[in-house]
Structures are given as C-alpha cells and as structure tokens.
Design an enzyme around this catalytic site. Structure first.
Site, PDB file in Angstrom:
ATOM      1  N   LYS A 148       0.064 -11.312  -8.919  1.00 37.16           N
ATOM      2  CA  LYS A 148       1.337 -10.644  -9.203  1.00 37.16           C
ATOM      3  C   LYS A 148       2.073 -10.333  -7.904  1.00 37.16           C
ATOM      4  O   LYS A 148       1.638  -9.508  -7.113  1.00 37.16           O
ATOM      5  CB  LYS A 148       1.146  -9.331  -9.963  1.00 37.16           C
ATOM      6  CG  LYS A 148       2.495  -8.829 -10.479  1.00 37.16           C
ATOM      7  CD  LYS A 148       2.533  -7.360 -10.797  1.00 37.16           C
ATOM      8  CE  LYS A 148       2.888  -6.497  -9.607  1.00 37.16           C
ATOM      9  NZ  LYS A 148       4.293  -6.610  -9.154  1.00 37.16           N
TER      10      LYS A 148
ATOM     11  N   GLU B  62      -6.242  -3.442   0.877  1.00 29.52           N
ATOM     12  CA  GLU B  62      -5.553  -3.439   2.176  1.00 29.52           C
ATOM     13  C   GLU B  62      -4.373  -2.494   2.023  1.00 29.52           C
ATOM     14  O   GLU B  62      -3.411  -2.813   1.344  1.00 29.52           O
ATOM     15  CB  GLU B  62      -5.039  -4.839   2.520  1.00 29.52           C
ATOM     16  CG  GLU B  62      -6.118  -5.898   2.641  1.00 29.52           C
ATOM     17  CD  GLU B  62      -6.850  -5.848   3.964  1.00 29.52           C
ATOM     18  OE1 GLU B  62      -6.459  -5.047   4.838  1.00 29.52           O
ATOM     19  OE2 GLU B  62      -7.823  -6.604   4.106  1.00 29.52           O
TER      20      GLU B  62
ATOM     21  N   CYS C 235       2.362  -2.939   7.630  1.00 30.30           N
ATOM     22  CA  CYS C 235       1.309  -1.937   7.465  1.00 30.30           C
ATOM     23  C   CYS C 235       0.660  -1.594   8.805  1.00 30.30           C
ATOM     24  O   CYS C 235       0.242  -0.469   9.015  1.00 30.30           O
ATOM     25  CB  CYS C 235       0.270  -2.434   6.481  1.00 30.30           C
ATOM     26  SG  CYS C 235      -0.262  -4.099   6.858  1.00 30.30           S
TER      27      CYS C 235
ATOM     28  N   GLU D  29       3.348   7.396   6.737  1.00 26.88           N
ATOM     29  CA  GLU D  29       3.842   6.046   6.978  1.00 26.88           C
ATOM     30  C   GLU D  29       5.315   5.981   6.580  1.00 26.88           C
ATOM     31  O   GLU D  29       5.672   6.297   5.457  1.00 26.88           O
ATOM     32  CB  GLU D  29       3.025   5.080   6.122  1.00 26.88           C
ATOM     33  CG  GLU D  29       3.333   3.649   6.412  1.00 26.88           C
ATOM     34  CD  GLU D  29       2.438   2.726   5.610  1.00 26.88           C
ATOM     35  OE1 GLU D  29       2.265   2.972   4.404  1.00 26.88           O
ATOM     36  OE2 GLU D  29       1.920   1.765   6.193  1.00 26.88           O
TER      37      GLU D  29
HETATM   38  P1  NAP Z   1       2.944  -0.439  -3.747  1.00 26.09           P
HETATM   39  O1  NAP Z   1       3.920   0.362  -4.478  1.00 26.09           O
HETATM   40  O2  NAP Z   1       1.547   0.008  -3.677  1.00 26.09           O
HETATM   41  O3  NAP Z   1       3.025  -1.889  -4.395  1.00 26.09           O
HETATM   42  C1  NAP Z   1       2.178  -2.947  -4.058  1.00 26.09           C
HETATM   43  C2  NAP Z   1       2.031  -3.840  -5.276  1.00 26.09           C
HETATM   44  O4  NAP Z   1       1.335  -3.154  -6.311  1.00 26.09           O
HETATM   45  C3  NAP Z   1       3.350  -4.277  -5.891  1.00 26.09           C
HETATM   46  O5  NAP Z   1       3.202  -5.580  -6.400  1.00 26.09           O
HETATM   47  C4  NAP Z   1       3.508  -3.258  -7.001  1.00 26.09           C
HETATM   48  O6  NAP Z   1       4.400  -3.622  -8.010  1.00 26.09           O
HETATM   49  C5  NAP Z   1       2.100  -3.142  -7.504  1.00 26.09           C
HETATM   50  N1  NAP Z   1       1.791  -1.925  -8.244  1.00 26.09           N
HETATM   51  C6  NAP Z   1       2.484  -0.755  -8.321  1.00 26.09           C
HETATM   52  N2  NAP Z   1       1.823   0.127  -9.093  1.00 26.09           N
HETATM   53  C7  NAP Z   1       0.694  -0.490  -9.534  1.00 26.09           C
HETATM   54  C8  NAP Z   1      -0.408  -0.098 -10.349  1.00 26.09           C
HETATM   55  N3  NAP Z   1      -0.478   1.122 -10.887  1.00 26.09           N
HETATM   56  N4  NAP Z   1      -1.402  -0.984 -10.578  1.00 26.09           N
HETATM   57  C9  NAP Z   1      -1.358  -2.209 -10.031  1.00 26.09           C
HETATM   58  N5  NAP Z   1      -0.348  -2.646  -9.247  1.00 26.09           N
HETATM   59  C10 NAP Z   1       0.668  -1.794  -8.993  1.00 26.09           C
HETATM   60  O7  NAP Z   1       3.347  -0.690  -2.257  1.00 26.09           O
HETATM   61  P2  NAP Z   1       4.787  -1.102  -1.707  1.00 26.09           P
HETATM   62  O8  NAP Z   1       5.598   0.107  -1.578  1.00 26.09           O
HETATM   63  O9  NAP Z   1       5.317  -2.225  -2.497  1.00 26.09           O
HETATM   64  O10 NAP Z   1       4.369  -1.694  -0.282  1.00 26.09           O
HETATM   65  C11 NAP Z   1       4.339  -0.899   0.859  1.00 26.09           C
HETATM   66  C12 NAP Z   1       2.938  -0.405   1.147  1.00 26.09           C
HETATM   67  O11 NAP Z   1       2.002  -1.478   1.242  1.00 26.09           O
HETATM   68  C13 NAP Z   1       2.861   0.309   2.438  1.00 26.09           C
HETATM   69  O12 NAP Z   1       2.198   1.529   2.286  1.00 26.09           O
HETATM   70  C14 NAP Z   1       2.081  -0.618   3.364  1.00 26.09           C
HETATM   71  O13 NAP Z   1       1.384  -0.017   4.378  1.00 26.09           O
HETATM   72  C15 NAP Z   1       1.195  -1.323   2.418  1.00 26.09           C
HETATM   73  N6  NAP Z   1       0.809  -2.637   2.947  1.00 26.09           N
HETATM   74  C16 NAP Z   1      -0.462  -2.816   3.437  1.00 26.09           C
HETATM   75  C17 NAP Z   1      -0.847  -4.036   3.973  1.00 26.09           C
HETATM   76  C18 NAP Z   1      -2.228  -4.272   4.503  1.00 26.09           C
HETATM   77  O14 NAP Z   1      -2.598  -5.400   4.751  1.00 26.09           O
HETATM   78  N7  NAP Z   1      -3.044  -3.264   4.709  1.00 26.09           N
HETATM   79  C19 NAP Z   1       0.061  -5.084   4.006  1.00 26.09           C
HETATM   80  C20 NAP Z   1       1.335  -4.871   3.521  1.00 26.09           C
HETATM   81  C21 NAP Z   1       1.692  -3.639   2.990  1.00 26.09           C
HETATM   82  P3  NAP Z   1       5.993  -3.475  -7.786  1.00 26.09           P
HETATM   83  O15 NAP Z   1       6.223  -2.963  -6.412  1.00 26.09           O
HETATM   84  O16 NAP Z   1       6.469  -4.833  -8.035  1.00 26.09           O
HETATM   85  O17 NAP Z   1       6.494  -2.497  -8.794  1.00 26.09           O
END
Ligand code: NAP
Ligand code: MG
Length: 471
Positions: free
Chosen positions: A178, A252, A286, A383
């Site tokens: 997804k 991650e 990240c 963050e």
């Molecule tokens: P997020 O809200 O956690 O979303 C990540 C993914 O999970 C999206 O596809 C999101 O869907 C989905 N999602 C949301 N709620 C969910 C649930 N309850 N169950 C399963 N999937 C769910 O994160 P974001 O705001 O998009 O991304 C930013 C964050 O990602 C930052 O905190 C960053 O540090 C972290 N990140 C970490 C890494 C790493 O390698 N450690 C790399 C990149 C980013 P939708 O967003 O499509 O609604």
C-alpha cells in the site's frame, strides 16, 4: 544573487491517466470508492485513484497467496533473479519518466528524483536480484515467509517501494503493497512495469488507499509478514495489532538525527553536509540531520557560513532543474511544520530564513534555522519532517554524545571532524542505526539501514535486509 533562466524538465514524457484501478492478480481493477492525488506544487488534481476496501485487500492477499504457492515459491531462484534483473533494467530505461512522475506527485526537485531516487531504486533491484540465487550464503537453510503486507510513506514513494519489494521477491515471497495516499502514481507505474517484465500475476499487488486500507492490510489474517515505514505513532498501533499473531514484523519509523560539528572540521564541507542533511527532500527524511550540534568555539562562524549558503538555495518549481528545495508534500504536512515552528517561536528560540519568494499556489515552506534552542524545546525533541533546522551547541565530545543521544529516536547521526579516532569514539557511543562521518544522507543498497529505540527495528538493505524476509 544570480538570476537564473528557468530550466524546467518537460512533463510530456509522462502519461498520467485520468483514473487508476487497483493492481491485483496482474490486472487493474476498479474499486467502489475513489480519491484524488494532487501536485503539491500547484494543487492541480492529477488523477482519480481507487481506494481499496477490506474486500479488495482480501482479493489482493488471496492473489498473492495463490501466486506464492503455485508459482513464485516453486521457481528456481535463478529464474526469480531474472525477473528482478528485468525489472531493474526497465526502471533504468524508464527512469526519466519515473523521475518526472515522482516530482509531479510528490513535490521533490527533479534534480533529486533524477539523480538520487531513481538511480537508487534501480540499484536496489539489481542488488537484490544478485542475492536471489545466493541466499544460502546469507542464512542457513533459507526459506521464504509467504505473503508480505507492506505499507510505505510519501517521502520517497518509489524508493521505499524498492526497499520493500526487491528483498521480499528475491527471497521468494509475494507482496501486497500500500503506497501513501498522497503519492500513489509511481507505485502504479511500477505495476505497469511488472506487467512489462511479464512478472507472474499476483506476485506483486498494489492496493491504493489511505490509513484504513493500510490497517486492513496489516491486520489481514492471510499475511505472514508486515513491513512498515512511517510514523512512530502508526508503528505503535501496528505493533499492537500484530502482537501474538505470529506475523513477522519490521518497523522503520521516525528520527531526530544529530549532525555534530567539531571545531577541527572543514567548515565549508560541514556546511554542505548540514544543508544536505536538512534541506534534501524538503527535510521530509526520517534520517534528516534536524538537530545541528556545533562546538561552541566555531558556532558563530559556522552559522554565518550556513546562512550565506542558505541564501543561495532555490525554492520553487520541482520540475525546474535549478531547484534545490521543492514543495511540501501536502497541506496537512505544511500545517504540522508551521505548528512546530510556531512552538519554536513561542518557546523562545530565534528563527531565521533567507529572503525567498514562494509561489502563490501549492504548499511551501522556506528553509529555516532556529538558534538559541534548548534541549527541552519541542523543536529539539519532536520530528518536524520539514526544512527546519534546530541548532544547539556543546563544549566537549562527552557533552555532544549526551545531547545527541537525548532523544527517544535513534536512526542516524553525522560527525564532522578531522580526527579518525574521534569518529570511531563517537560512533561507538551514538545510539543510532547509521553514523555518517564527514558526509550525510549517503545511501547504498549494500548498506543496512534501520533504527534503535522509537525509530523502529529490523534492517533494510544489505545482507541484513534479507533476514526480514526469510524464515
Ligand atoms: P504515517 O502516517 O505513519 O503513514 C505511513 C503509511 O501508513 C501511509 O501509507 C499511511 O497511509 C499508512 N497508515 C496510516 N495509518 C495506518 C494504520 N492505522 N495502519 C496501517 N497503515 C496506516 O506516516 P507519514 O506521515 O505518511 O510519513 C512520515 C513519517 O514516516 C515520519 O515520521 C518519518 O520519520 C517516517 N519515515 C520513516 C522512514 C524510515 O525508514 N525509518 C522512512 C520514511 C518515513 P496514508 O498516509 O496514505 O493515509
Ligand atoms: Mg500527490
């Protein structure tokens, strides 16, 4: 200040369709509900995207299971490798198109999607293609897990897809992935590439949607493994949902990396590393070097040079080849960056941005540095995931280590010094999955990446990355 003529990359090379279906069992199928993806640099609607509900996720998991049992796990490993090599070559051949598409849907500068994201995406598939028939050199008696459910964020859409799909397939698993709601287009282009490569139907399935679709996927009883990249908050929810199910899990999550500059560091080089550390990909990284720790004796000089350099950053049209900093990915992310920056003002830190004209439409935030930051400030702890740098100072290496480690996260760190012995001393003490020395944000498929503490667990990349997909 120099004036540049605009040098936009042509978007004619991409053919964005008005609507996209879900990619299940090798075919595109429509869903009951839809959402729109927009270009964050213009707010233009790009396409209607299908939103997978739990019945769609069921079908995708069933297709992946069937493909795993009947085809993919039965293929000789060298045959699996051929498919991955073919996918890698098609990505290279179509890399200009994919880079433009990524920049349009995500807002990142074409210079980055073209020179960083796409070469790394192809390199990842080549790297894991090479491992497919050599797994017994990585682990004893390598056996795949089955079906992997994979959920990725919007900051590196195609690169995160590659990090997830390449090792999973190389190890003999099939996948349901997804992508993030705001950046589905390159994952859908990848689905076309799977067809172009004649990948057997059901080996890769792409279910677009938002958080609910992600939840339906990770909670589906028919998957054997969950791989998630995203926020620590959602990562926690997933860990709870997966606990006790027997599913394997890798997370991650977020980060709040310290970029540590000692007084003997070459300052101009350090300035480039600081700029790359926090303004690369608008700071939507990240492992971004979002906390600058600078030794007190050089702090003033370093900040002067940093501000001079920041004044040369070009913010604007992501498709312009001159652009250094593109658009913020979404209105929601922009609101989050504004809110945290406002907290920095309220808590008494001093904000500075170079003069820069931001476009009228779209989501933008000027490169920003906060000085006078205390450890207790929210901008030092949380963050921000945007182009905002918090500066703290230190006097001794011990103090640098204490400040760097004073965070719930532990993904990455940078150390700038001329002394090799000090680099090793620091690297042994920093609680971070990756420590860069005299460089920052360097990636290679052969090098494992992952976190400590609230940054998650498990490693992606390298030989370590195989372990997450093998029994
Ligand atoms: P997020 O809200 O956690 O979303 C990540 C993914 O999970 C999206 O596809 C999101 O869907 C989905 N999602 C949301 N709620 C969910 C649930 N309850 N169950 C399963 N999937 C769910 O994160 P974001 O705001 O998009 O991304 C930013 C964050 O990602 C930052 O905190 C960053 O540090 C972290 N990140 C970490 C890494 C790493 O390698 N450690 C790399 C990149 C980013 P939708 O967003 O499509 O609604
Ligand atoms: Mg978009």
């Amino acid at each position: 200040m120099f004036e540049y003529a605009p040098a936009p990359e042509s978007r004619d090379i991409v053919d964005i369709k008005p609507a996209y279906g879900l990619f299940i069992d090798g075919a595109f199928t429509d869903a009951n509900n839809h959402f729109k993806t927009v270009n964050p640099a213009s707010e233009e609607v790009l396409a209607e995207i299908s939103e997978a509900d739990s019945a769609d996720v069921d079908r995708a998991v069933a297709a992946a299971r069937k493909a795993y049992e009947n085809v993919w796990s039965k293929l000789p490993a060298a045959e699996r490798a051929k498919y991955l090599f073919r996918i890698a070559r098609i990505i290279q051949e179509r890399s200009r198109e994919l880079a433009v598409l990524e920049s349009i849907d995500n807002g990142k500068p074409i210079r980055e999607s073209r020179d960083v994201d796409l070469p790394l995406v192809a390199a990842h598939f080549f790297y894991y293609a090479g491992w497919a028939d050599k797994l017994e050199y990585a682990v004893a008696d390598p056996r795949p897990l089955g079906v992997a459910g994979q959920v990725i964020p919007w900051n590196f859409p195609l690169l995160m897809l590659a990090w997830k799909i390449a090792p999973a397939l190389a190890c003999g698993n099939t996948v349901v992935l997804k992508p993030a709601e705001t950046t589905p287009l390159t994952a859908l282009a990848f689905a076309e590439i799977c067809r172009q490569a004649d990948l057997p139907p059901g080996v890769v399935n792409i279910v677009t949607g938002a958080g609910e679709t992600g939840r339906a996927l990770v909670e589906h009883p028919g998957i054997d493994k969950v791989a998630f990249t995203g926020s620590t908050e959602v990562g926690r929810q997933i860990a709870r949902a997966v606990a006790g199910t027997g599913k394997r899990l890798t997370l991650e999550l977020g980060g709040k990396a310290a970029n540590i500059v000692f007084d003997d560091a070459p300052l101009d080089q350090a300035v480039e590393g600081i700029v790359n550390g926090i303004f690369f990909n608008q700071g939507h990284v990240c492992c971004a070097g979002s906390r600058l720790l600078v030794q007190e004796s050089v702090a003033e000089e370093l900040l002067d040079r940093l501000k001079t350099r920041m004044a040369t950053l070009r913010v604007g049209d992501p498709l312009d080849k001159n652009t250094d900093v593109g658009a913020i990915n979404s209105a929601a992310q922009l609101a989050k960056i504004r809110e945290l920056s406002q907290a920095g003002d309220n808590e008494g830190a001093v904000r500075w941005s170079p003069p820069c004209e931001l476009p009228d439409r779209g989501f933008w935030f000027a490169p920003t540095v906060f000085t006078g930051v205390a450890q207790s400030h929210r901008i030092a702890r949380e963050e921000i995931f945007g182009p905002v740098l918090s500066v703290l100072t230190f006097r001794t290496p011990q103090e640098a280590v204490e400040k760097a480690n004073n965070t719930p996260y532990g993904l990455s760190a940078g150390v700038w010094t001329e002394k090799g012995s000090r680099i090793l001393w620091m690297a042994q003490r920093l609680r971070a999955g990756v420590v860069w020395a005299n460089t920052f944000n360097k990636f290679d498929p052969a090098s494992p990446f992952g976190g400590y503490k609230e940054s998650g667990f498990g490693r992606e990349g390298g030989r370590h990355g195989l372990e997450a997909y093998l029994r």
